[in-house]
Design a protein around this motif. Sequence first.
Motif, mmCIF file in Angstrom:
data_model
loop_
_atom_site.group_PDB
_atom_site.id
_atom_site.type_symbol
_atom_site.label_atom_id
_atom_site.label_comp_id
_atom_site.label_asym_id
_atom_site.label_seq_id
_atom_site.Cartn_x
_atom_site.Cartn_y
_atom_site.Cartn_z
ATOM 1 N N LYS A 27 0.796 -1.222 0.000
ATOM 2 C CA LYS A 27 0.000 0.000 0.000
ATOM 3 C C LYS A 27 0.835 1.281 0.000
ATOM 4 C CE LYS A 27 -4.073 -2.150 2.072
ATOM 5 N NZ LYS A 27 -5.100 -2.077 3.131
ATOM 6 N N ARG A 29 2.779 4.440 -1.761
ATOM 7 C CA ARG A 29 2.601 5.280 -2.943
ATOM 8 C C ARG A 29 3.977 5.855 -3.267
ATOM 9 N NH1 ARG A 29 -1.139 2.684 -2.167
ATOM 10 N NH2 ARG A 29 -3.321 3.240 -1.903
ATOM 11 N N LEU A 217 -6.041 7.086 -6.580
ATOM 12 C CA LEU A 217 -4.794 6.416 -6.211
ATOM 13 C C LEU A 217 -4.524 6.497 -4.716
ATOM 14 C CD1 LEU A 217 -2.434 7.469 -9.156
ATOM 15 C CD2 LEU A 217 -3.662 5.304 -8.854
ATOM 16 N N ILE A 218 -4.935 7.584 -4.083
ATOM 17 C CA ILE A 218 -4.758 7.716 -2.632
ATOM 18 C C ILE A 218 -5.511 6.609 -1.897
ATOM 19 C CG2 ILE A 218 -5.349 9.165 -0.637
ATOM 20 C CD1 ILE A 218 -4.724 11.603 -2.452
ATOM 21 N N TYR A 220 -6.397 3.693 -3.323
ATOM 22 C CA TYR A 220 -6.206 2.416 -4.023
ATOM 23 C C TYR A 220 -5.801 1.321 -3.024
ATOM 24 C CZ TYR A 220 -4.729 -0.857 -7.642
ATOM 25 O OH TYR A 220 -4.596 -1.977 -8.441
ATOM 26 N N THR A 223 -0.435 -1.404 -4.004
ATOM 27 C CA THR A 223 0.759 -0.558 -4.019
ATOM 28 C C THR A 223 0.843 0.178 -5.358
ATOM 29 O OG1 THR A 223 1.934 -2.066 -2.541
ATOM 30 C CG2 THR A 223 3.277 -0.566 -3.844
ATOM 31 N N VAL A 224 1.233 1.445 -5.323
ATOM 32 C CA VAL A 224 1.308 2.259 -6.533
ATOM 33 C C VAL A 224 2.729 2.781 -6.712
ATOM 34 C CG1 VAL A 224 0.477 4.322 -7.718
ATOM 35 C CG2 VAL A 224 -1.098 2.983 -6.315
ATOM 36 N N VAL A 237 -0.046 12.611 -4.219
ATOM 37 C CA VAL A 237 -0.282 11.162 -4.218
ATOM 38 C C VAL A 237 0.769 10.379 -3.443
ATOM 39 C CG1 VAL A 237 -0.412 9.100 -5.683
ATOM 40 C CG2 VAL A 237 -1.534 11.215 -6.403
ATOM 41 N N CYS A 238 2.035 10.717 -3.612
ATOM 42 C CA CYS A 238 3.125 9.845 -3.153
ATOM 43 C C CYS A 238 3.572 10.153 -1.720
ATOM 44 C CB CYS A 238 4.319 9.953 -4.102
ATOM 45 S SG CYS A 238 3.907 9.499 -5.804
#
Length: 339
Positions: A27, A29, A217-218, A220, A223-224, A237-238
Motif C-alpha cells: 500500500k 505510494r 490512487l490515494i 487504491y 501498491t502504486v 499522491v506519493c
Amino acid sequence: MYYVRDISVKYGERILLDEISFMISSKERIGLIGRNGAGKSTLLKIIAGQARPDDGVLEFPTKTTVGYLRQEFELNETQTVLDETMSCHEEAQDETMSCHEEALILQRQLDLINADLMIREDFESPSYLKMLEELALLTGRLEHFNIASLEIETIKILKGLGFDDIDFGRKVSEFSGGWKMRIELAKLLLRKPDLLMLDEPTNHLDIESIIWLENYLIDYPGTVIVISHDIQFLENVCDRIIEVELGDIIDYKLKYSKFLEEKEKQKTIQIAAFENQQKDIAQKEKTINRFMAKATKTKMAQSMQKQLDKVERIEIPVEITKAMNIRFAEVPRSGRDVV
C-alpha cells in the motif's frame, strides 16, 4: 513485501543502473523520479516484468498481480468504449482469475447459448436438451455474481477520466491517442493489480481528470509506483520518493517537497565531509613528502602513506547542470539563389 535486489543494467560501457536494491511495502505510494535517460522507465519495466536486467532479481509474493501502464498499447478499435473497457476482465490468465473476470466469461457463454437457441427448431433433439441443461447451469453459477456492478464500476471510472455518457457507445476508433490512453488506464484500474505501475499517467489528462486520479490512487487498495514530471501530482499522491541518479538511487519515505529539502540537506553534509577530508588528506600528504626527504623518517613516511591509502575516500557525484549552454558555429555565406 516486494524486494528489488542488486538490479544492474548496462548499455555497452555505459552503466544505467548499478546494483540497485530497495524494498517495497504493501500500500505504499512511490514516486519514481529522475532526469530523462536516468533509467527510471527501465527500472519500472523491470519491476513490471516487461524487461530483464543484466543482473539482479525480483522477489515478490506468490500470485502477485502486476499492472503496468505502457506508453504503447493496443485496443480493439471496433469495440465500443464501454465494451472495450470491460474486456479487461477477460485478459487475465485463468490461474489469476477474479470473481469479476469469471462472471464476465460466464455471461459471454450464456449469451452465445441464448443466441444459438433463438435460431434452433429441433426442440426435442439431444443437443437442444443439452444446451438447455448448460443454460440452467450457467444461469445458476452467474447468480453468484453481479454483472451490473461491473458495469457501474466501469462507468464510474470512465467518467472520472473525462468520458461522457454519450461516449460509452462510440467506437474506440473515433477517439484520439490521448483518449485511447484513458481507456487503457481505465482497464488497468478496473483490474486492481497488487502492484500498479504508471508511466506518466497525467500526460493526456485535463485538470479534473488528474484530480480524480489523485483521489483514486490515494484510496487504491494495492501498491502504486508512478513516474511523473507533474510535481503537484507527486506531492498529492506519493508518500515516498525514489530518485534514479547516476546509476544509483536516492530513497526517502517523504512527500516530494520534503524529499527535496532532505536531499539538499544531505548534499550539504556530504560536500562538507568531502572538503574536510580533502583538507586532511592534503595535510597528511604534505607531511609524508616532508618526511620522505629525510632518510631518518623514510619508514615513518611509508607507514603513513599505507594508512592514507586505506582511507575510504568520500566522492561527490558530478553535478547535473541545469543550465543549457549552446554555441553555434559560424556558417559560410549562402548563395544568392537558394532554390
